[in-house]
Scaffold this active site. Structure first.
Site, PDB file in Angstrom:
ATOM      1  N   LYS A 109      32.867   6.407 -33.313  1.00 27.11           N
ATOM      2  CA  LYS A 109      34.150   6.432 -34.026  1.00 27.11           C
ATOM      3  C   LYS A 109      35.228   7.118 -33.194  1.00 27.11           C
ATOM      4  CE  LYS A 109      35.112   9.766 -37.140  1.00 27.11           C
ATOM      5  NZ  LYS A 109      36.434  10.394 -37.179  1.00 27.11           N
ATOM      6  N   ASN A 110      34.897   8.298 -32.640  1.00 26.40           N
ATOM      7  CA  ASN A 110      35.925   9.068 -31.941  1.00 26.40           C
ATOM      8  C   ASN A 110      36.420   8.356 -30.694  1.00 26.40           C
ATOM      9  OD1 ASN A 110      35.909  11.032 -33.842  1.00 26.40           O
ATOM     10  ND2 ASN A 110      34.590  12.456 -32.700  1.00 26.40           N
ATOM     11  N   CYS A 122      44.766  20.243 -41.970  1.00 26.20           N
ATOM     12  CA  CYS A 122      43.542  19.476 -42.095  1.00 26.20           C
ATOM     13  C   CYS A 122      42.509  20.421 -42.655  1.00 26.20           C
ATOM     14  CB  CYS A 122      43.147  18.965 -40.714  1.00 26.20           C
ATOM     15  SG  CYS A 122      41.467  18.410 -40.628  1.00 26.20           S
ATOM     16  N   ARG A 133      44.868  22.685 -36.531  1.00 24.59           N
ATOM     17  CA  ARG A 133      44.895  21.528 -35.637  1.00 24.59           C
ATOM     18  C   ARG A 133      46.306  21.121 -35.172  1.00 24.59           C
ATOM     19  NH1 ARG A 133      40.248  17.417 -37.565  1.00 24.59           N
ATOM     20  NH2 ARG A 133      40.067  17.126 -35.357  1.00 24.59           N
ATOM     21  N   PRO A 134      46.955  21.966 -34.367  1.00 28.02           N
ATOM     22  CA  PRO A 134      48.296  21.643 -33.882  1.00 28.02           C
ATOM     23  C   PRO A 134      48.289  20.540 -32.813  1.00 28.02           C
ATOM     24  CG  PRO A 134      47.546  23.731 -32.963  1.00 28.02           C
ATOM     25  CD  PRO A 134      46.470  23.259 -33.886  1.00 28.02           C
ATOM     26  N   VAL A 135      49.503  20.058 -32.460  1.00 24.02           N
ATOM     27  CA  VAL A 135      49.602  19.006 -31.433  1.00 24.02           C
ATOM     28  C   VAL A 135      50.563  19.417 -30.319  1.00 24.02           C
ATOM     29  CG1 VAL A 135      48.934  17.043 -32.876  1.00 24.02           C
ATOM     30  CG2 VAL A 135      51.329  17.777 -32.836  1.00 24.02           C
ATOM     31  N   ASP A 136      50.800  20.730 -30.182  1.00 27.93           N
ATOM     32  CA  ASP A 136      51.758  21.191 -29.175  1.00 27.93           C
ATOM     33  C   ASP A 136      51.393  20.757 -27.759  1.00 27.93           C
ATOM     34  OD1 ASP A 136      49.580  22.933 -29.747  1.00 27.93           O
ATOM     35  OD2 ASP A 136      50.502  24.526 -28.571  1.00 27.93           O
ATOM     36  N   LEU A 137      50.095  20.744 -27.433  1.00 29.04           N
ATOM     37  CA  LEU A 137      49.712  20.357 -26.065  1.00 29.04           C
ATOM     38  C   LEU A 137      50.024  18.886 -25.799  1.00 29.04           C
ATOM     39  CD1 LEU A 137      46.239  22.093 -25.513  1.00 29.04           C
ATOM     40  CD2 LEU A 137      48.528  22.970 -25.097  1.00 29.04           C
ATOM     41  N   ASP A 166      31.201  18.912 -33.825  1.00 24.94           N
ATOM     42  CA  ASP A 166      30.899  17.855 -34.798  1.00 24.94           C
ATOM     43  C   ASP A 166      29.421  17.806 -35.201  1.00 24.94           C
ATOM     44  OD1 ASP A 166      33.468  17.019 -35.029  1.00 24.94           O
ATOM     45  OD2 ASP A 166      33.275  15.250 -33.765  1.00 24.94           O
ATOM     46  N   ILE A 205      35.645  26.236 -32.002  1.00 25.98           N
ATOM     47  CA  ILE A 205      36.702  25.221 -31.862  1.00 25.98           C
ATOM     48  C   ILE A 205      37.667  25.249 -33.047  1.00 25.98           C
ATOM     49  CG2 ILE A 205      37.198  22.765 -31.434  1.00 25.98           C
ATOM     50  CD1 ILE A 205      35.473  23.974 -29.210  1.00 25.98           C
ATOM     51  N   ARG A 244      34.052   7.587 -43.929  1.00 27.39           N
ATOM     52  CA  ARG A 244      35.013   7.638 -42.820  1.00 27.39           C
ATOM     53  C   ARG A 244      34.283   7.563 -41.475  1.00 27.39           C
ATOM     54  NH1 ARG A 244      37.929  12.674 -42.456  1.00 27.39           N
ATOM     55  NH2 ARG A 244      38.392  11.608 -40.523  1.00 27.39           N
TER      56      ARG A 244
HETATM   57  C1  UD1 Z   1      38.008  18.169 -31.706  1.00 28.00           C
HETATM   58  C2  UD1 Z   1      36.774  18.420 -30.858  1.00 28.00           C
HETATM   59  C3  UD1 Z   1      36.085  17.098 -30.675  1.00 28.00           C
HETATM   60  C4  UD1 Z   1      35.785  16.530 -32.063  1.00 28.00           C
HETATM   61  C5  UD1 Z   1      37.028  16.420 -32.932  1.00 28.00           C
HETATM   62  C6  UD1 Z   1      36.748  16.021 -34.368  1.00 28.00           C
HETATM   63  C7  UD1 Z   1      36.430  19.950 -28.983  1.00 28.00           C
HETATM   64  C8  UD1 Z   1      37.002  20.569 -27.763  1.00 28.00           C
HETATM   65  N1  UD1 Z   1      37.176  19.043 -29.604  1.00 28.00           N
HETATM   66  O1  UD1 Z   1      38.831  17.249 -31.005  1.00 28.00           O
HETATM   67  O2  UD1 Z   1      34.908  17.267 -29.942  1.00 28.00           O
HETATM   68  O3  UD1 Z   1      35.193  15.273 -31.954  1.00 28.00           O
HETATM   69  O4  UD1 Z   1      37.657  17.680 -32.965  1.00 28.00           O
HETATM   70  O5  UD1 Z   1      36.066  17.013 -35.054  1.00 28.00           O
HETATM   71  O6  UD1 Z   1      35.320  20.270 -29.388  1.00 28.00           O
HETATM   72  N2  UD1 Z   1      44.734  22.563 -30.046  1.00 28.00           N
HETATM   73  C9  UD1 Z   1      45.965  23.170 -29.955  1.00 28.00           C
HETATM   74  N3  UD1 Z   1      47.043  22.399 -29.610  1.00 28.00           N
HETATM   75  C10 UD1 Z   1      46.935  21.046 -29.369  1.00 28.00           C
HETATM   76  C11 UD1 Z   1      45.671  20.449 -29.465  1.00 28.00           C
HETATM   77  C12 UD1 Z   1      44.589  21.234 -29.800  1.00 28.00           C
HETATM   78  O7  UD1 Z   1      46.102  24.360 -30.182  1.00 28.00           O
HETATM   79  O8  UD1 Z   1      47.956  20.403 -29.079  1.00 28.00           O
HETATM   80  C13 UD1 Z   1      43.529  23.391 -30.377  1.00 28.00           C
HETATM   81  C14 UD1 Z   1      42.847  22.943 -31.658  1.00 28.00           C
HETATM   82  O9  UD1 Z   1      43.407  23.544 -32.798  1.00 28.00           O
HETATM   83  C15 UD1 Z   1      41.410  23.371 -31.413  1.00 28.00           C
HETATM   84  C16 UD1 Z   1      41.243  23.182 -29.902  1.00 28.00           C
HETATM   85  O10 UD1 Z   1      42.567  23.153 -29.378  1.00 28.00           O
HETATM   86  O11 UD1 Z   1      41.239  24.731 -31.702  1.00 28.00           O
HETATM   87  C17 UD1 Z   1      40.515  21.909 -29.506  1.00 28.00           C
HETATM   88  O12 UD1 Z   1      41.161  20.839 -30.162  1.00 28.00           O
HETATM   89  P1  UD1 Z   1      41.069  19.330 -29.702  1.00 28.00           P
HETATM   90  O13 UD1 Z   1      39.962  19.143 -28.757  1.00 28.00           O
HETATM   91  O14 UD1 Z   1      42.406  18.839 -29.330  1.00 28.00           O
HETATM   92  O15 UD1 Z   1      40.750  18.692 -31.095  1.00 28.00           O
HETATM   93  P2  UD1 Z   1      40.386  17.211 -31.323  1.00 28.00           P
HETATM   94  O16 UD1 Z   1      40.946  16.297 -30.323  1.00 28.00           O
HETATM   95  O17 UD1 Z   1      40.650  17.004 -32.766  1.00 28.00           O
END
Ligand code: UD1
Length: 423
Positions: free
Chosen positions: A22-23, A118, A123-127, A308, A330, A400
């Site tokens: 799925k991912n 969530c 779960r931010p998207v700043d990066l 996961d 995480i 899902r």
């Molecule tokens: C994460 C998991 C992934 C899993 C998915 C669904 C990791 C590293 N990632 O991926 O294996 O399949 O959840 O459960 O195990 N973050 C920020 N800013 C950003 C993006 C992320 O602060 O812009 C933080 C997140 O809050 C989190 C960490 O970075 O603490 C890792 O997040 P990320 O890998 O981006 O999350 P997903 O892609 O959802």
């Protein structure tokens, strides 16, 4: 709302075919927006989330042919007719946010709702947004929407992520493939799904090297064509059934599972006393009547133990000999399954990002509530070993991410029934 009735009844035995991941599938579907020719994905998992993504792509102008129940999905983004992903769509499923990068790269602008909170943390998207800015995009956030523009196209950039993010790595890659010049991603995530996305993009004409390692090089190309690509096997689904087989003391062959993607889980299972045989076409898991031993785990980016599978492994540890410490690094709020497992007789104490699991001699059936996708399946695993009947409520979370779960487990001897909401 549907519920699952599960009667704990001994070892799982048989074969379970593993679906496409799925991912990975969700990001490969987002990649279709970049392709001027049809992208045909095979091994597609039929899930609420992937079907939902298909509807979003259609609303953006992508022609999607994906008959019900089929594993082959054909997507043709000959032209993109909308660049707006509204709140109602992005709120329901976070991966839909990943259409932003492809729209920006292909059309030069996009308006996509922020995913918002969530159940498993902020779960931010700043990066993600910083990566697009580094590639020359102008980004504003207004009324909960990200408005991004790069009217003269994106430019290659050198991006060093401050910490590992799967979502940001994939999203940056999706945008960089059509940027002018080279993009280098450092401290990139190494999850197998990242390499899968790169392989798929390369199939349709992208130039990506190093995916699956911390440094990824992407040479931008003017356009992408089309092609056919087989989605990688779902290591989380495979891991979940491996844990279920171990918990019930069973003997199950996971068809299509890839041992090379599952090292951390396999190590932990072996330490717990489970026998794991990796073959060409799958993995055999068995416990041969041996007692389970407590093992500590610590979730980490790949190749560490996957977040996961944390909930499922916790379910396994509830019946192990000894005390296991499970640390979630995480996400800050990913222990919602612990109180539900305790309803089944488990002995778990949560302290911040740590859960202490004291193995109990047995679990017993009860009513429990599914709270998120992976948490729900941990309750199913516990129910398979609990005495009596367990009723798992709110199973839409399971739909899902787990394809034909009742059928796959049922064929291995589980007594599992779906009751429709009105029953
Ligand atoms: C994460 C998991 C992934 C899993 C998915 C669904 C990791 C590293 N990632 O991926 O294996 O399949 O959840 O459960 O195990 N973050 C920020 N800013 C950003 C993006 C992320 O602060 O812009 C933080 C997140 O809050 C989190 C960490 O970075 O603490 C890792 O997040 P990320 O890998 O981006 O999350 P997903 O892609 O959802």
């Amino acid at each position: 709302m549907d519920r699952l009735s599960i009667l704990g009844n001994g070892p799982l035995e048989g074969r379970i075919p593993i679906s496409g991941a799925k991912n990975s599938a969700l990001k490969l579907m987002a990649a279709a927006l970049l392709c001027e020719q049809p992208l045909v994905l095979t091994g597609m998992p039929n899930l609420a989330d992937t079907r939902f993504m298909a509807r979003l792509l259609q609303s953006l102008g992508v022609n999607v042919e994906w008959p019900t129940g089929e594993a082959l999905c054909r997507m043709h983004a000959e032209s993109v007719t909308s660049t707006i992903a509204p709140y109602d769509l992005v709120r329901k499923m976070r991966a839909t946010f990943n259409v932003l990068g492809p729209l920006l790269a292909r059309v030069g602008h996009a308006t996509v709702s922020l995913p918002g909170g969530c159940a498993i943390g902020a779960r931010p998207v700043d990066l993600h947004l910083k990566a697009f800015e580094a590639m020359g995009a102008d980004i504003v956030i207004e009324e909960g929407y990200v408005k991004a523009a790069a009217l003269r196209g994106l430019k290659g950039a050198h991006i060093v992520f401050p910490f590992v993010s799967v979502g940001a790595t994939e999203h940056a890659m999706l945008a960089a493939v059509l940027a002018q010049g080279e993009t280098i991603l450092e401290n990139a995530a190494c999850e197998p799904e990242i390499a899968d996305l790169a392989n798929c993009l390369n199939t349709v004409g992208a130039k990506i090297t190093g995916a699956g390692t911390p440094t990824i090089h992407i040479k931008g190309v003017a356009k992408l064509g089309g092609g056919r690509y087989d989605v990688i096997a779902d290591r989380i689904e495979a891991g979940t059934y491996a844990i279920a087989a171990a918990a019930t003391g069973g003997d199950v062959f996971l068809e299509g599972a890839r041992g090379e993607d599952m090292g951390a889980l396999i190590d932990s299972l072996q330490h717990a006393g489970v026998t794991v045989d990796i073959a060409d076409k799958g993995i055999r898991i068995r416990r041969d009547g041996k007692a389970l031993q407590a093992v500590d785990i610590d979730t980490r980016p790949h190749p560490g133990f996957p977040t996961d599978l944390q909930a499922q492994f916790m379910a396994l540890m509830t019946i192990a000999n000894g005390t296991s410490t499970i640390r979630e690094n995480i996400f800050e709020n990913r222990f919602m399954h612990a109180p539900e497992l305790n309803r089944l007789g488990a002995d778990i104490t949560v302290r911040g990002s740590e859960a202490i699991v004291r193995g109990a001699p047995k679990l017993h059936g009860a009513q429990v509530m599914a709270t998120d996708l992976r948490a729900s399946v941990s309750l199913v695993i516990a129910a398979l070993v609990a005495e009596g009947e367990t009723m798992v409520n709110r199973v839409y979370h399971l739909d899902r991410g787990f394809e034909r779960l009742e059928e796959k487990l049922g064929r291995c001897g589980a007594k599992i029934r779906r009751l429709d909401g009105s029953a």
